[in-house]
Design an enzyme around this catalytic site. Structure first.
Site, PDB file in Angstrom:
ATOM      1  N   MET A  30     -84.334  56.187 -79.115  1.00 38.67           N
ATOM      2  CA  MET A  30     -84.181  56.135 -80.573  1.00 38.67           C
ATOM      3  C   MET A  30     -82.902  55.366 -80.907  1.00 38.67           C
ATOM      4  O   MET A  30     -82.359  55.491 -82.010  1.00 38.67           O
ATOM      5  CB  MET A  30     -84.144  57.540 -81.161  1.00 38.67           C
ATOM      6  N   HIS A  37     -78.683  56.675 -71.737  1.00 37.93           N
ATOM      7  CA  HIS A  37     -79.787  55.696 -71.857  1.00 37.93           C
ATOM      8  C   HIS A  37     -79.601  54.565 -70.852  1.00 37.93           C
ATOM      9  O   HIS A  37     -80.548  54.107 -70.213  1.00 37.93           O
ATOM     10  CB  HIS A  37     -79.790  55.049 -73.253  1.00 37.93           C
ATOM     11  N   GLN A 148     -83.040  63.771 -67.726  1.00 29.56           N
ATOM     12  CA  GLN A 148     -83.133  65.207 -67.457  1.00 29.56           C
ATOM     13  C   GLN A 148     -82.451  66.036 -68.551  1.00 29.56           C
ATOM     14  O   GLN A 148     -82.720  67.212 -68.708  1.00 29.56           O
ATOM     15  CB  GLN A 148     -82.528  65.502 -66.079  1.00 29.56           C
ATOM     16  N   LYS A 149     -81.558  65.396 -69.306  1.00 34.13           N
ATOM     17  CA  LYS A 149     -80.881  66.105 -70.405  1.00 34.13           C
ATOM     18  C   LYS A 149     -81.928  66.744 -71.332  1.00 34.13           C
ATOM     19  O   LYS A 149     -81.780  67.867 -71.781  1.00 34.13           O
ATOM     20  CB  LYS A 149     -80.008  65.092 -71.156  1.00 34.13           C
ATOM     21  N   GLN A 153     -88.637  67.957 -72.808  1.00 42.25           N
ATOM     22  CA  GLN A 153     -89.354  66.720 -73.149  1.00 42.25           C
ATOM     23  C   GLN A 153     -89.955  66.093 -71.882  1.00 42.25           C
ATOM     24  O   GLN A 153     -91.120  65.680 -71.864  1.00 42.25           O
ATOM     25  CB  GLN A 153     -88.389  65.745 -73.826  1.00 42.25           C
ATOM     26  N   SER A 185     -74.885  62.433 -75.511  1.00 44.15           N
ATOM     27  CA  SER A 185     -75.956  62.551 -76.491  1.00 44.15           C
ATOM     28  C   SER A 185     -75.568  61.748 -77.724  1.00 44.15           C
ATOM     29  O   SER A 185     -74.385  61.704 -78.085  1.00 44.15           O
ATOM     30  CB  SER A 185     -76.121  64.027 -76.878  1.00 44.15           C
ATOM     31  N   SER A 186     -76.552  61.136 -78.356  1.00 42.48           N
ATOM     32  CA  SER A 186     -76.249  60.387 -79.584  1.00 42.48           C
ATOM     33  C   SER A 186     -75.669  61.326 -80.639  1.00 42.48           C
ATOM     34  O   SER A 186     -74.869  60.933 -81.470  1.00 42.48           O
ATOM     35  CB  SER A 186     -77.512  59.726 -80.132  1.00 42.48           C
TER      36      SER A 186
HETATM   37  O1  PAF Z   1     -85.616  61.161 -76.121  1.00 47.55           O
HETATM   38  C1  PAF Z   1     -85.718  60.457 -77.145  1.00 47.55           C
HETATM   39  O2  PAF Z   1     -84.819  59.706 -77.501  1.00 47.55           O
HETATM   40  C2  PAF Z   1     -86.986  60.531 -77.977  1.00 47.55           C
HETATM   41  O3  PAF Z   1     -87.474  61.823 -78.048  1.00 47.55           O
HETATM   42  C3  PAF Z   1     -88.071  59.549 -77.516  1.00 47.55           C
HETATM   43  C4  PAF Z   1     -88.571  59.886 -76.121  1.00 47.55           C
HETATM   44  C5  PAF Z   1     -87.542  58.129 -77.543  1.00 47.55           C
HETATM   45  C6  PAF Z   1     -89.282  59.628 -78.456  1.00 47.55           C
HETATM   46  O4  PAF Z   1     -88.936  59.289 -79.762  1.00 47.55           O
END
Ligand code: PAF
Length: 281
Positions: A30, A37, A148-149, A153, A185-186
């Site tokens: 995102m 990332h 893994q954070k 998900q 984390s953002s």
């Molecule tokens: O982890 C994220 O940043 C979001 O949940 C993702 C996987 C890009 C889906 O919008």
């Protein structure tokens, strides 16, 4: 680096790459990229032929009262970082492109999406699965990389691709932390300096759990009590949940045998943070 905003163009590009027998690596994001990332991007750049990164702040995973509008964005900086890392394609569709007005289809992973974070964010994983499956269909990656954070998900995405037989390999990479231990984390950008200090309690509580485990403790309720004791010692921290679960199905574990996920969500001021520790995974 090619920047693509249209789904049709991205699909054509992916088809062309597959015809050329290129292995496509994909990192969904995102945006507002941080080292977490970038560790996924680096892995993809080194282990696949072509790396596609998506930047799309997905409205479907935010409830109306959540931070969709305030979610931090800096596409120019993201572009520079990705270019420098050798990314081949940046896919950044707009909202209308991904969810036209007549959009109706959503993906749910029942029995998984309601647990842990799903309790306070009931539509979150439905939004995540929907956008990720759409992105997989558009990009058709060979391997997709997740952190893994966001442990729940990662488990849910793996379950989704297995259940719908989507031919993609999911690679989950370790949590990247700040020097003092706070998970990147953002949303850390929301913390003021007092809250930033307080946020360290998440990591410290998991460290204490690790010590319990090293001393041979297997009883989840004793480990959870130790984590809560530490979290409760921080006045700015408000615990949402702390749980020991089986990482295969997210069911609570009374005792830790082989594999376990210790996951927690804590509000520090107004900012909701998550962190976790895996055992035997
Ligand atoms: O982890 C994220 O940043 C979001 O949940 C993702 C996987 C890009 C889906 O919008």
């Amino acid at each position: 680096m090619k920047m693509i905003t249209s789904i049709q163009e991205m699909m054509r590009e992916s088809e062309r790459l597959r015809e050329e027998k290129k292995k496509i690596g994909f990192v969904p994001t995102m945006g507002f990229l941080h080292d977490g990332h970038l560790s996924l991007v680096e892995r993809s750049v080194h282990h696949t032929d072509v790396t596609v990164v998506s930047v799309f702040v997905n409205p479907a995973q935010f409830a109306p009262h959540e931070d969709f509008k305030e979610y931090p964005r800096d596409i120019q900086k993201d572009k520079r970082l990705l270019e420098k890392m050798g990314v081949d394609i940046l896919f950044c569709p707009d909202q209308e492109e991904m969810y036209p007005e007549d959009y109706k289809t959503f993906v749910e992973v029942h029995g998984f999406q309601e647990k842990l974070c799903g309790r306070s964010r009931p539509i979150f994983f439905r939004g995540v699965c929907t956008v990720v499956l759409k992105l997989f269909n558009i990009i058709r990656p060979d391997t997709a990389f997740f952190g893994q954070k966001d442990a729940q998900q990662a488990v849910i995405i793996q379950k989704m691709v297995k259940d719908v037989n989507f031919p993609v390999h999911i690679e989950v990479l370790p949590i990247v932390r700040e020097k003092d231990g706070l998970a990147k984390s953002s949303r850390n950008a929301y913390l003021n300096s007092r809250e930033r200090k307080a946020a360290l309690v998440l990591f410290l509580s998991l460290k204490a759990a690790e010590r319990c485990l090293k001393n041979g403790e297997k009883n989840s309720s004793i480990i959870l009590a130790e984590i809560k004791r530490i979290l409760d010692s921080e006045p700015l921290a408000e615990v949402e949940y702390v749980e020991v679960v089986d990482p295969r199905n997210l069911e609570p574990l009374k005792r830790i045998k082989d594999r376990a996920l210790i996951a927690l969500a804590v509000k520090v001021g107004k900012t909701r943070l998550i962190d976790n520790l895996t055992i035997g995974v």
